[in-house]
Scaffold this motif. Sequence first.
Motif, PDB file in Angstrom:
ATOM      1  N   LEU A  69      68.086  60.593  50.647  1.00 50.08           N
ATOM      2  CA  LEU A  69      68.155  60.113  52.029  1.00 50.08           C
ATOM      3  C   LEU A  69      66.815  60.206  52.758  1.00 50.08           C
ATOM      4  CD1 LEU A  69      71.177  60.267  51.374  1.00 50.08           C
ATOM      5  CD2 LEU A  69      71.537  61.256  53.629  1.00 50.08           C
ATOM      6  N   ASN A  73      68.433  61.297  58.641  1.00 54.34           N
ATOM      7  CA  ASN A  73      69.663  60.535  58.441  1.00 54.34           C
ATOM      8  C   ASN A  73      70.675  61.324  57.630  1.00 54.34           C
ATOM      9  OD1 ASN A  73      69.173  57.015  58.615  1.00 54.34           O
ATOM     10  ND2 ASN A  73      67.776  58.546  59.419  1.00 54.34           N
ATOM     11  N   GLN A  77      75.444  58.029  57.829  1.00 54.08           N
ATOM     12  CA  GLN A  77      74.569  57.013  58.417  1.00 54.08           C
ATOM     13  C   GLN A  77      73.906  56.171  57.342  1.00 54.08           C
ATOM     14  OE1 GLN A  77      72.135  59.679  60.659  1.00 54.08           O
ATOM     15  NE2 GLN A  77      73.488  59.707  62.440  1.00 54.08           N
ATOM     16  N   THR A  78      73.564  56.778  56.237  1.00 55.23           N
ATOM     17  CA  THR A  78      72.920  56.043  55.150  1.00 55.23           C
ATOM     18  C   THR A  78      73.887  55.080  54.485  1.00 55.23           C
ATOM     19  OG1 THR A  78      71.321  57.802  54.752  1.00 55.23           O
ATOM     20  CG2 THR A  78      71.760  56.313  52.926  1.00 55.23           C
ATOM     21  N   HIS A  90      71.774  54.693  63.805  1.00 53.44           N
ATOM     22  CA  HIS A  90      71.420  54.950  62.412  1.00 53.44           C
ATOM     23  C   HIS A  90      72.457  54.402  61.428  1.00 53.44           C
ATOM     24  CE1 HIS A  90      68.806  57.965  64.385  1.00 53.44           C
ATOM     25  NE2 HIS A  90      68.056  57.866  63.313  1.00 53.44           N
ATOM     26  N   GLN A  94      70.632  50.811  57.216  1.00 51.16           N
ATOM     27  CA  GLN A  94      70.399  50.902  55.769  1.00 51.16           C
ATOM     28  C   GLN A  94      71.502  50.226  54.955  1.00 51.16           C
ATOM     29  OE1 GLN A  94      68.639  54.922  54.517  1.00 51.16           O
ATOM     30  NE2 GLN A  94      69.662  55.418  56.444  1.00 51.16           N
ATOM     31  N   ILE A  96      73.538  51.278  52.569  1.00 48.85           N
ATOM     32  CA  ILE A  96      73.442  51.472  51.120  1.00 48.85           C
ATOM     33  C   ILE A  96      74.808  51.279  50.449  1.00 48.85           C
ATOM     34  CG2 ILE A  96      72.823  53.115  49.310  1.00 48.85           C
ATOM     35  CD1 ILE A  96      70.485  51.923  50.923  1.00 48.85           C
ATOM     36  N   CYS A 116      74.624  59.810  46.989  1.00 43.12           N
ATOM     37  CA  CYS A 116      73.675  60.036  48.079  1.00 43.12           C
ATOM     38  C   CYS A 116      73.448  61.538  48.223  1.00 43.12           C
ATOM     39  CB  CYS A 116      74.199  59.445  49.385  1.00 43.12           C
ATOM     40  SG  CYS A 116      74.173  57.637  49.429  1.00 43.12           S
ATOM     41  N   GLU A 118      71.692  64.611  50.401  1.00 43.36           N
ATOM     42  CA  GLU A 118      71.213  64.948  51.743  1.00 43.36           C
ATOM     43  C   GLU A 118      70.731  66.392  51.758  1.00 43.36           C
ATOM     44  OE1 GLU A 118      73.707  66.420  55.428  1.00 43.36           O
ATOM     45  OE2 GLU A 118      74.008  64.262  55.176  1.00 43.36           O
ATOM     46  N   HIS A 163      64.444  56.356  50.201  1.00 41.03           N
ATOM     47  CA  HIS A 163      63.868  55.733  51.394  1.00 41.03           C
ATOM     48  C   HIS A 163      63.152  56.819  52.182  1.00 41.03           C
ATOM     49  CE1 HIS A 163      64.627  53.883  55.627  1.00 41.03           C
ATOM     50  NE2 HIS A 163      63.453  53.493  55.154  1.00 41.03           N
ATOM     51  N   THR A 290      62.540  50.620  58.409  1.00 38.92           N
ATOM     52  CA  THR A 290      63.944  50.484  58.020  1.00 38.92           C
ATOM     53  C   THR A 290      64.320  49.042  57.703  1.00 38.92           C
ATOM     54  OG1 THR A 290      64.627  50.310  60.333  1.00 38.92           O
ATOM     55  CG2 THR A 290      64.638  52.499  59.349  1.00 38.92           C
ATOM     56  N   GLU A 294      67.155  47.531  55.191  1.00 37.67           N
ATOM     57  CA  GLU A 294      68.276  46.786  55.768  1.00 37.67           C
ATOM     58  C   GLU A 294      68.331  45.341  55.278  1.00 37.67           C
ATOM     59  OE1 GLU A 294      69.406  44.901  60.120  1.00 37.67           O
ATOM     60  OE2 GLU A 294      67.795  46.365  59.939  1.00 37.67           O
TER      61      GLU A 294
END
Length: 620
Positions: A69, A73, A77-78, A90, A94, A96, A116, A118, A163, A290, A294
């Motif tokens: 991440l 974020n 949010q991701t 947020h 992204q 994802i 993901c 974090e 990212h 971003t 996106e």
Amino acid sequence: MLRLLLSLLLLSGTRCTAPASACPAPATAPWLREQSQTWTRPDSSVRINLNSPGDLDPAKPTQLIIFALPNGNTIEQTLGCQPATGMDWHYDIQHIAAQTRKLRQIDPARNIMLACVEAKGLSWPAWRRERKDNGHQIRLLIDDIARRCRPAPAPGQITLAAHSGGGSFIFGFINSAPDIADTINRIAFLDANYAYSDEEHHGDKLRRWLTNDPSHQLIVIAYDDRNIQLNGKPVLKNPLGGTYGATKRMIDFFHPGSGTSVPLFQHDTGSNHQLDFLIHTNPDSKILHTRLVELNGFLYAMTCNTPRAAQWGAFFGDRAYTDLIAPPAPPITTQPQPQPTTTTTTAPATAPIKTQIPARSKDSIGGRAFMKQIDNVPLIDREAAIQKEILAGNIPDFLRRFVEVKVTSRGSDGRPHTGVFRALPDYLAIGSSEDFIRIPMTPASATIICKAFNTSLPTRKMVDAVYQSAAIKLDPKPLTEKREAVATFVQHNQIIQDQLTPVPAAREPSGSAAGPLTAGHKKDVILTPILKEKPKKVAIYGWHKLDGTPIQPLYTGHADFYVDYSHGIRLIAGTCIIDNIERPLTEVLTDPELSTLLSDEGPIDFTYPAIVRPPPVVTK
């Protein structure tokens, strides 16, 4: 520090343009069928969410994508969702999750799993600075995620992507060993290569990794950030301190050999199609940090140099995944809130887990007829016949799915743990749902069956938890004569059935649905560490009375060839969920800390020998 501040500024100070509303969800919304699990590391420093496709097919190869991440974020949010009034921006920068759904649409031949990761504090650079062994910990984390994938990733089918500050996660992995493991097939930096360093031999390691296998891919997406400003002030004190400068250093190192300029982009690729450097020229000096993700950046990074590259749209064009963005949803939770004291409850059996027992043949013998066959035969022959029938799948349908039992406890450090183990709803039986007999057997036979079906015998604490969670609790009915006779096995089974007949919930379900969790009608053959000091014994426990107290305390006085009518074999699934992490049951039982959830006797590493010992021959 500059890189960390840059990442935080780019994420927290810039609002990306996004549609005010999204298209209606498709009729078969993929997110409704996806499988998702979230857990935290034991030290609570990393949170992981693993998302699997709803149409998971064990016959397909698995591609695992681990996405680190960006700074600032969360996982939620991701992954992203449709924007809503009052929602943090947020969530819409992204996407994802939606881009992964698009990958699954265009690549149905593989199970594409997304993990993901974090870091605590929402910063991988800060997380790494606090840990001298950060590279080693990252490697362990990657291995742990891969182990939890079912089916597991095919050899060399793990992608590392990141990212922003998530790139530090990848460089931590690269720093952790002299060479990059061949288990990684693609590395993708989405404006995330700030920390690239020739002095730390990143280029050398990446070059060797690319040379080792022509399928390995290195993807770098960046933009010209030399002149960007935030609130009227330059973001970079050193114009080459951002991703543009890092990407240029990488290009100088690798000498891709093929560079082109297309509108708004400088594109450098290697002649062997293993390298892809894409730099947005950014003529207006905007912050595009971003936007690179996106506007299909993740899709581009996952598909470039493959046949799927032209199947979804264009990089930096319209979102190719709008119809795959899920509606706003409650945040993912890492684990249930711990209870102040140890408790046990049954989990909803909405999706009971199947056993690995083969389907029952229509020609299989019925329970009563089988008991007549084994009456008055030597123990060793009787046990062989029992094993043969059960291993062939000759059991009632309601014994083919597990029922979940939740447990909680506190570790030696006072930290709460939560767990879920799965138990068969009743004791092993031979025959059909209409004609079955619960079958006592030696622990050796039970061990052979457990190994064949990836199951285990319970512990004393698990037996107690099953009883407390049971939907049906029966009053024990002891017998005193001919306790070891097969005819007494049949007699006791009928006593149990007579108790169940008036109970509406006890009617055996049709098909392969799990039966109701039932307890109190047998003693359990169990695992206990005591048996390490008492070999060639059987441990029995339970047969709870209606007030919850067991008739049979833990007892190891019988030889392991002793079997009587009161013994029952309840199988426990070979995996359990501990603190929201799926783990092998044996791993938990042998762990000094986690075993407290499932054992009140400490860690257990004892398993009965899978050898049936006949009773000694008595001569006069």
